[in-house]
Design an enzyme around this catalytic site. Structure first.
Site, PDB file in Angstrom:
ATOM      1  N   LEU A  28       4.198  -3.219  -2.984  1.00 19.39           N
ATOM      2  CA  LEU A  28       3.674  -2.324  -3.960  1.00 19.39           C
ATOM      3  C   LEU A  28       2.488  -2.660  -4.261  1.00 19.39           C
ATOM      4  CD1 LEU A  28       6.483  -3.697  -7.035  1.00 19.39           C
ATOM      5  CD2 LEU A  28       5.643  -1.872  -7.125  1.00 19.39           C
ATOM      6  N   HIS A  31       0.936   0.625  -2.482  1.00 19.42           N
ATOM      7  CA  HIS A  31       0.969   2.204  -3.046  1.00 19.42           C
ATOM      8  C   HIS A  31       0.142   1.723  -4.174  1.00 19.42           C
ATOM      9  CE1 HIS A  31       3.397   3.810   0.503  1.00 19.42           C
ATOM     10  NE2 HIS A  31       4.052   2.547  -0.107  1.00 19.42           N
ATOM     11  N   GLU A  32      -0.203   0.867  -5.333  1.00 20.39           N
ATOM     12  CA  GLU A  32      -0.340   0.822  -6.396  1.00 20.39           C
ATOM     13  C   GLU A  32      -1.729   0.199  -6.350  1.00 20.39           C
ATOM     14  OE1 GLU A  32       0.758   1.437  -8.971  1.00 20.39           O
ATOM     15  OE2 GLU A  32       2.715   1.649  -9.166  1.00 20.39           O
ATOM     16  N   GLY A  33      -1.891  -0.588  -5.114  1.00 18.50           N
ATOM     17  CA  GLY A  33      -4.009  -0.593  -5.064  1.00 18.50           C
ATOM     18  C   GLY A  33      -3.978  -2.073  -6.161  1.00 18.50           C
ATOM     19  N   ARG A 154       4.800   6.829   0.229  1.00 24.10           N
ATOM     20  CA  ARG A 154       5.698   6.422  -1.260  1.00 24.10           C
ATOM     21  C   ARG A 154       6.950   5.949  -1.690  1.00 24.10           C
ATOM     22  NH1 ARG A 154       4.319   2.754  -6.805  1.00 24.10           N
ATOM     23  NH2 ARG A 154       5.723   1.271  -7.027  1.00 24.10           N
TER      24      ARG A 154
END
Length: 166
Positions: A28, A31-33, A154
């Site tokens: 997470l 992928h989200e940063g 993702r």
């Protein structure tokens, strides 16, 4: 550390607790940063950490105007994930394993529990068609009607996690 939700699954007749794994948290964050300082997101709302909206996002309270530690960001993420953990438990109770739970929480965190509820992923998962459910992850690669490379990557990662044996 915040509220944690648990999913109970039966493996070889023994009830075991399953929650989002450390590997899922790492995925997470990837992928989200991760942002340690508050910033305005794409639509101008104040955000910090792994996509955490600060209040209503319209203003930045003094207490949030700081640099957060990675531990603080992880605690906020855990709190944010609690409703997605609960939602996955409620919406996808069939055949949950750690990897399936992790992948379902990850995609839900990205596109919302409402989309999960209406998704072909959920329908196929709850029928026990786990291979087809995994393939359905790949359909959710668009934003605003356009395919995004980041979402393709993702979804492939989430599919691989969903299919893995943990």
């Amino acid at each position: 550390m915040g509220v944690h939700c648990f999913v109970l699954v039966w493996i070889t007749g023994v009830q075991q607790e399953v929650k989002v794994s450390d590997a899922a948290l790492k995925m997470l964050r990837h992928h989200e940063g991760v942002r340690l300082k508050p910033y305005r997101d794409a639509i101008g709302l104040w955000t910090v950490g792994v996509g955490h909206l600060i209040g209503d996002g319209k203003s930045l309270p003094d207490s949030w105007n700081k640099t957060f530690t990675l531990e603080e960001v992880n605690a906020i993420l855990r709190q944010d994930l609690a409703r997605f953990e609960t939602g996955v438990e409620r919406l996808c109770p069939v055949g949950l394993t750690q990897p399936r739970f992790d992948a379902l929480v990850s995609i839900s965190f990205n596109f919302g529990l409402g989309t999960l509820q209406r998704s072909s992923i959920r329908m196929k998962h709850n029928r026990g068609d786990f291979e087809e459910a995994a393939d359905a992850f790949l359909l959710y690669n668009k934003a605003g009607g356009k395919v995004f490379k980041g979402l393709v990557t993702r979804r492939n990662d989430e599919r691989a996690v969903y299919l893995s044996q943990g």
